[in-house]
Design a protein around this motif. Structure first.
Motif, PDB file in Angstrom:
ATOM      1  N   ASP A  38     -42.664 -12.871   9.891  1.00 44.89           N
ATOM      2  CA  ASP A  38     -43.365 -11.749  10.282  1.00 44.89           C
ATOM      3  C   ASP A  38     -42.543 -10.601   9.850  1.00 44.89           C
ATOM      4  O   ASP A  38     -41.495 -10.184  10.511  1.00 44.89           O
ATOM      5  CB  ASP A  38     -43.474 -11.777  11.854  1.00 44.89           C
ATOM      6  N   LEU A  39     -42.673  -9.980   8.760  1.00 46.98           N
ATOM      7  CA  LEU A  39     -41.942  -8.837   8.261  1.00 46.98           C
ATOM      8  C   LEU A  39     -41.431  -7.709   9.202  1.00 46.98           C
ATOM      9  O   LEU A  39     -40.406  -7.126   9.130  1.00 46.98           O
ATOM     10  CB  LEU A  39     -42.307  -8.295   6.988  1.00 46.98           C
ATOM     11  N   TYR A  40     -42.636  -7.211   9.814  1.00 46.36           N
ATOM     12  CA  TYR A  40     -42.399  -6.245  10.779  1.00 46.36           C
ATOM     13  C   TYR A  40     -41.414  -6.623  12.027  1.00 46.36           C
ATOM     14  O   TYR A  40     -40.822  -5.787  12.440  1.00 46.36           O
ATOM     15  CB  TYR A  40     -43.820  -5.395  11.217  1.00 46.36           C
ATOM     16  N   ARG A  41     -41.812  -7.733  12.491  1.00 47.62           N
ATOM     17  CA  ARG A  41     -41.135  -8.177  13.549  1.00 47.62           C
ATOM     18  C   ARG A  41     -39.801  -8.500  13.274  1.00 47.62           C
ATOM     19  O   ARG A  41     -38.904  -8.551  14.290  1.00 47.62           O
ATOM     20  CB  ARG A  41     -41.888  -9.435  14.205  1.00 47.62           C
ATOM     21  N   GLU A  42     -39.510  -8.926  12.140  1.00 49.24           N
ATOM     22  CA  GLU A  42     -38.063  -9.248  11.761  1.00 49.24           C
ATOM     23  C   GLU A  42     -37.356  -7.990  11.266  1.00 49.24           C
ATOM     24  O   GLU A  42     -36.147  -8.188  10.546  1.00 49.24           O
ATOM     25  CB  GLU A  42     -37.910 -10.406  11.046  1.00 49.24           C
ATOM     26  N   ASN A  43     -38.011  -7.018  11.437  1.00 47.26           N
ATOM     27  CA  ASN A  43     -37.115  -5.659  10.738  1.00 47.26           C
ATOM     28  C   ASN A  43     -36.927  -5.674   9.328  1.00 47.26           C
ATOM     29  O   ASN A  43     -35.546  -5.178   9.173  1.00 47.26           O
ATOM     30  CB  ASN A  43     -36.068  -5.232  11.847  1.00 47.26           C
ATOM     31  N   PHE A  44     -37.883  -6.433   8.544  1.00 49.12           N
ATOM     32  CA  PHE A  44     -37.217  -6.453   7.125  1.00 49.12           C
ATOM     33  C   PHE A  44     -37.378  -5.013   6.478  1.00 49.12           C
ATOM     34  O   PHE A  44     -38.320  -4.151   6.694  1.00 49.12           O
ATOM     35  CB  PHE A  44     -38.341  -7.422   6.450  1.00 49.12           C
ATOM     36  N   ASP A  45     -36.213  -4.659   5.688  1.00 53.40           N
ATOM     37  CA  ASP A  45     -36.109  -3.425   5.255  1.00 53.40           C
ATOM     38  C   ASP A  45     -36.589  -3.515   3.741  1.00 53.40           C
ATOM     39  O   ASP A  45     -35.941  -4.323   2.859  1.00 53.40           O
ATOM     40  CB  ASP A  45     -34.809  -2.824   5.172  1.00 53.40           C
ATOM     41  N   PRO A  46     -37.957  -2.991   3.500  1.00 56.41           N
ATOM     42  CA  PRO A  46     -38.393  -3.099   2.014  1.00 56.41           C
ATOM     43  C   PRO A  46     -37.795  -2.295   0.743  1.00 56.41           C
ATOM     44  O   PRO A  46     -38.097  -2.587  -0.472  1.00 56.41           O
ATOM     45  CB  PRO A  46     -39.882  -2.582   2.350  1.00 56.41           C
ATOM     46  N   ARG A  47     -36.811  -1.331   1.317  1.00 54.06           N
ATOM     47  CA  ARG A  47     -36.199  -0.434   0.441  1.00 54.06           C
ATOM     48  C   ARG A  47     -35.358  -1.255  -0.479  1.00 54.06           C
ATOM     49  O   ARG A  47     -34.109  -1.683   0.006  1.00 54.06           O
ATOM     50  CB  ARG A  47     -35.605   0.630   0.952  1.00 54.06           C
ATOM     51  N   LEU A  48     -35.380  -1.197  -2.053  1.00 50.69           N
ATOM     52  CA  LEU A  48     -34.536  -1.688  -2.595  1.00 50.69           C
ATOM     53  C   LEU A  48     -33.162  -0.749  -2.893  1.00 50.69           C
ATOM     54  O   LEU A  48     -33.468   0.485  -3.003  1.00 50.69           O
ATOM     55  CB  LEU A  48     -35.094  -1.780  -4.238  1.00 50.69           C
ATOM     56  N   SER A  49     -31.862  -1.123  -2.440  1.00 47.35           N
ATOM     57  CA  SER A  49     -30.838  -0.069  -2.408  1.00 47.35           C
ATOM     58  C   SER A  49     -30.524   0.250  -3.936  1.00 47.35           C
ATOM     59  O   SER A  49     -30.953  -0.370  -4.917  1.00 47.35           O
ATOM     60  CB  SER A  49     -29.711  -0.666  -1.641  1.00 47.35           C
ATOM     61  N   ALA A  50     -29.780   1.248  -3.930  1.00 46.69           N
ATOM     62  CA  ALA A  50     -29.308   1.928  -5.118  1.00 46.69           C
ATOM     63  C   ALA A  50     -28.374   0.713  -5.690  1.00 46.69           C
ATOM     64  O   ALA A  50     -28.462   0.512  -6.944  1.00 46.69           O
ATOM     65  CB  ALA A  50     -28.317   2.960  -5.171  1.00 46.69           C
ATOM     66  N   GLU A  51     -27.402   0.199  -4.853  1.00 50.37           N
ATOM     67  CA  GLU A  51     -26.605  -1.042  -5.437  1.00 50.37           C
ATOM     68  C   GLU A  51     -27.457  -2.214  -5.937  1.00 50.37           C
ATOM     69  O   GLU A  51     -27.136  -2.741  -6.936  1.00 50.37           O
ATOM     70  CB  GLU A  51     -25.601  -1.206  -4.187  1.00 50.37           C
ATOM     71  N   GLU A  52     -28.501  -2.515  -5.218  1.00 52.96           N
ATOM     72  CA  GLU A  52     -29.275  -3.818  -5.725  1.00 52.96           C
ATOM     73  C   GLU A  52     -30.238  -3.200  -6.983  1.00 52.96           C
ATOM     74  O   GLU A  52     -30.095  -4.056  -7.976  1.00 52.96           O
ATOM     75  CB  GLU A  52     -30.502  -3.762  -4.515  1.00 52.96           C
ATOM     76  N   ARG A  53     -30.622  -2.249  -7.420  1.00 53.08           N
ATOM     77  CA  ARG A  53     -31.120  -1.737  -8.432  1.00 53.08           C
ATOM     78  C   ARG A  53     -30.322  -1.652  -9.568  1.00 53.08           C
ATOM     79  O   ARG A  53     -30.448  -1.981 -10.580  1.00 53.08           O
ATOM     80  CB  ARG A  53     -32.012  -0.495  -8.258  1.00 53.08           C
ATOM     81  N   ARG A  54     -29.154  -1.210  -9.491  1.00 56.18           N
ATOM     82  CA  ARG A  54     -27.925  -0.757 -10.448  1.00 56.18           C
ATOM     83  C   ARG A  54     -27.547  -2.235 -10.938  1.00 56.18           C
ATOM     84  O   ARG A  54     -27.453  -2.384 -11.960  1.00 56.18           O
ATOM     85  CB  ARG A  54     -26.748  -0.009  -9.752  1.00 56.18           C
ATOM     86  N   GLY A  55     -27.414  -3.352 -10.113  1.00 58.51           N
ATOM     87  CA  GLY A  55     -27.067  -4.546 -10.600  1.00 58.51           C
ATOM     88  C   GLY A  55     -28.147  -5.574 -10.837  1.00 58.51           C
ATOM     89  O   GLY A  55     -27.916  -6.866 -10.908  1.00 58.51           O
ATOM     90  N   TYR A  56     -29.470  -5.306 -10.767  1.00 61.75           N
ATOM     91  CA  TYR A  56     -30.433  -5.868 -10.831  1.00 61.75           C
ATOM     92  C   TYR A  56     -30.631  -6.981 -11.873  1.00 61.75           C
ATOM     93  O   TYR A  56     -30.765  -8.248 -11.854  1.00 61.75           O
ATOM     94  CB  TYR A  56     -31.883  -5.327 -11.069  1.00 61.75           C
ATOM     95  N   PHE A  57     -30.032  -6.704 -13.281  1.00 60.81           N
ATOM     96  CA  PHE A  57     -30.043  -7.672 -14.362  1.00 60.81           C
ATOM     97  C   PHE A  57     -28.644  -8.041 -14.604  1.00 60.81           C
ATOM     98  O   PHE A  57     -28.303  -8.375 -15.733  1.00 60.81           O
ATOM     99  CB  PHE A  57     -30.744  -7.125 -15.495  1.00 60.81           C
ATOM    100  N   GLY A  58     -27.662  -7.655 -13.694  1.00 58.29           N
ATOM    101  CA  GLY A  58     -26.139  -8.199 -13.822  1.00 58.29           C
ATOM    102  C   GLY A  58     -25.986  -9.639 -13.827  1.00 58.29           C
ATOM    103  O   GLY A  58     -27.001 -10.470 -13.438  1.00 58.29           O
ATOM    104  N   GLU A  59     -24.959 -10.214 -14.220  1.00 57.44           N
ATOM    105  CA  GLU A  59     -24.713 -11.790 -14.154  1.00 57.44           C
ATOM    106  C   GLU A  59     -24.584 -12.138 -12.901  1.00 57.44           C
ATOM    107  O   GLU A  59     -25.325 -13.131 -12.567  1.00 57.44           O
ATOM    108  CB  GLU A  59     -23.201 -11.956 -14.641  1.00 57.44           C
ATOM    109  N   ASP A  60     -24.222 -11.615 -11.849  1.00 55.15           N
ATOM    110  CA  ASP A  60     -24.114 -12.075 -10.447  1.00 55.15           C
ATOM    111  C   ASP A  60     -24.830 -11.131  -9.320  1.00 55.15           C
ATOM    112  O   ASP A  60     -24.251 -10.390  -8.858  1.00 55.15           O
ATOM    113  CB  ASP A  60     -22.837 -12.305  -9.993  1.00 55.15           C
TER     114      ASP A  60
END
Length: 197
Positions: A38-60
């Motif tokens: 349950d995404l709401y009850r588990e407090n899932f954060d839907p926001r892709l962070s700057a770090e996540e986006r910056r490294g999206y197609f990186g090796e690791d």
């Protein structure tokens, strides 16, 4: 079979929650193992962070922010999404789930030659959507071209898994649905999932 059942609705008393509970009961009655997310009850954060986006197609690519969810995705045979369609699209929290959890190295791998992505969630054999729309069938399908179905089936399911069995059950005209119509839809969900193999 092990199934990840994902609910994306902020209200615990919503019809979407009733659909999800019906789905869980039907799956368990048929002998399936259900992982409830349950995404709401588990407090899932839907926001892709700057770090996540910056490294999206990186090796690791760093999936540490969603590692718990990605491991759950990698451990199931089926993925069932339960959500309302708002503005002919996904709730923001579910879109964020796609953006963050269906990540490179988890759901797909970019082809080194470019142009394609290679599915990585090949463990997922069944991909289902249980949804509602406030619009009548003809508006969602004829006028809008059923965008949610197209995105899920052609884009997400087929790009993340290899030819999963895709199924979508939708209650249209939800805002005007009678109690009898809602009950009939829950029975439809129950019958469909009882037959899942």
């Amino acid at each position: 079979m092990r199934v990840l059942l994902v609910l994306a609705h902020p209200l615990e008393e919503s019809f979407a929650a009733a659909v999800a509970q019906t789905a869980r009961a039907a799956l368990q009655a048929a002998g399936h193992d259900v992982d409830w997310l349950d995404l709401y009850r588990e407090n899932f954060d839907p926001r892709l962070s700057a770090e996540e986006r910056r490294g999206y197609f990186g090796e690791d690519y760093d999936i540490s922010g969603v590692a718990g969810i990605t491991s759950r995705l990698q451990a199931v045979d089926g993925l069932i999404l339960v959500f309302p369609q708002w503005w002919f699209n996904f709730p923001a929290i579910l879109k964020g789930f796609f953006d963050r959890a269906l990540a490179p190295g988890v759901a797909f791998r970019p082809d080194a030659a470019g142009g394609r992505i290679l599915p990585q969630l090949t463990n997922i054999r069944h991909f289902w959507a249980l949804t509602t729309t406030g619009s009548p069938w003809w508006i969602a399908n004829l006028y809008m071209g059923n965008p949610v179905r197209r995105l899920l089936k052609r884009g997400i399911a087929n790009f993340c898994s290899k030819r999963p069995r895709f199924h979508m059950l939708t209650l249209h005209d939800m805002d005007r649905a009678t109690e009898a119509k809602r009950k009939a839809h829950l029975q439809r969900v129950e019958r469909a999932l009882a037959a899942l193999r």
